[in-house]
Design an enzyme around this catalytic site. Sequence first.
Site, short mmCIF file in Angstrom:
data_model
loop_
_atom_site.label_atom_id
_atom_site.label_comp_id
_atom_site.label_asym_id
_atom_site.label_seq_id
_atom_site.Cartn_x
_atom_site.Cartn_y
_atom_site.Cartn_z
N HIS A 17 0.89 -1.03 0.32
CA HIS A 17 0.47 0.27 0.14
C HIS A 17 0.73 1.24 0.32
CE1 HIS A 17 -3.10 -2.94 2.49
NE2 HIS A 17 -3.30 -2.03 1.32
N LYS A 41 -15.78 -7.01 4.12
CA LYS A 41 -14.88 -8.26 4.86
C LYS A 41 -14.81 -8.03 6.41
CE LYS A 41 -11.29 -7.28 1.00
NZ LYS A 41 -10.17 -6.70 0.67
N ARG A 90 -1.95 -5.49 -8.71
CA ARG A 90 -1.13 -6.39 -8.36
C ARG A 90 -0.97 -7.44 -9.31
NH1 ARG A 90 -3.77 -7.28 -2.75
NH2 ARG A 90 -5.02 -6.82 -3.74
N SER A 128 -3.08 -7.63 2.97
CA SER A 128 -3.08 -7.70 4.40
C SER A 128 -3.66 -9.46 5.08
CB SER A 128 -4.31 -6.93 4.69
OG SER A 128 -3.84 -5.36 3.90
P1 ADP Z 1 -9.95 -3.59 -0.64
O1 ADP Z 1 -10.54 -3.95 0.45
O2 ADP Z 1 -11.04 -2.39 -1.22
O3 ADP Z 1 -9.31 -4.24 -1.77
P2 ADP Z 1 -7.74 -3.46 0.35
O4 ADP Z 1 -6.84 -2.51 1.60
O5 ADP Z 1 -7.20 -4.46 0.28
O6 ADP Z 1 -8.63 -2.80 0.04
O7 ADP Z 1 -6.65 -2.62 -1.05
C1 ADP Z 1 -6.90 -1.02 -1.78
C2 ADP Z 1 -6.40 -1.26 -3.00
O8 ADP Z 1 -5.03 -1.24 -2.56
C3 ADP Z 1 -6.54 -2.45 -4.13
O9 ADP Z 1 -6.49 -0.99 -4.79
C4 ADP Z 1 -5.24 -3.40 -3.48
O10 ADP Z 1 -5.28 -3.76 -5.20
C5 ADP Z 1 -4.01 -2.83 -4.08
N1 ADP Z 1 -3.83 -3.32 -3.22
C6 ADP Z 1 -3.20 -4.18 -1.64
N2 ADP Z 1 -2.04 -4.46 -1.53
C7 ADP Z 1 -1.52 -4.12 -2.67
C8 ADP Z 1 -0.03 -4.39 -3.06
N3 ADP Z 1 0.79 -5.39 -2.49
N4 ADP Z 1 0.78 -3.82 -3.59
C9 ADP Z 1 -0.34 -3.02 -4.37
N5 ADP Z 1 -1.92 -2.70 -4.01
C10 ADP Z 1 -2.33 -3.75 -3.45
#
Ligand code: ADP
Length: 164
Positions: A17, A41, A90, A128
């Site tokens: 992130h 979630k 990703r 996460s």
């Molecule tokens: P959501 O539940 O909206 O997917 P996340 O917290 O899982 O929320 O992710 C928020 C954003 O960050 C999403 O666009 C996700 O694709 C991106 N993201 C999560 N992990 C990574 C990572 N390791 N590298 C790049 N982008 C990421």
Amino acid sequence: MKIAIYPGTFDPITNGHIDIIERALIIFDKVIVAISVDSPKKPLFTVDERMDMIKEAAKYNSKVEVDSFNGLLVKYARKVNATAIIRGLRAVSDFEYEFQMALMNRRLNEKIETVFLMPNEKYTYLNSSLIKEISSLGGDVTDFVPENVKIKLTNKQILHKDNT
Ligand code: ADP
């Protein structure tokens, strides 16, 4: 001033992130990291805990703001004068869902553009949920999350164990 919002669950924020936030700051003057309170979630951390972790991890950069929102993302974007939504891509597996969301958000408000950014390759397998799993099994997450998040994760596991 060009403002972007970076919405998500951030349960918890990872180095993936943070990599995306830093890339977004090359294009935008301000990035608002916005926790979606209505996310389906079931999070490990409360919204306040997640906000604090992001604030602490990003405190070196005054162009990063942290907030939370309810309801429609495009409405929230308009409220904070953002012109773009940042999402991280990703792998191809992210694409279909993100593509659908981006087109729906454009349909809801065509003035807000979704911008996809790719993280450094070393973060492409990071999410996460995986971090929470590794940490709960006693694995070392030092390379994947900021130090303050690592500490919070360890404390949560201890609390969890005490309650079971
Ligand atoms: P959501 O539940 O909206 O997917 P996340 O917290 O899982 O929320 O992710 C928020 C954003 O960050 C999403 O666009 C996700 O694709 C991106 N993201 C999560 N992990 C990574 C990572 N390791 N590298 C790049 N982008 C990421």
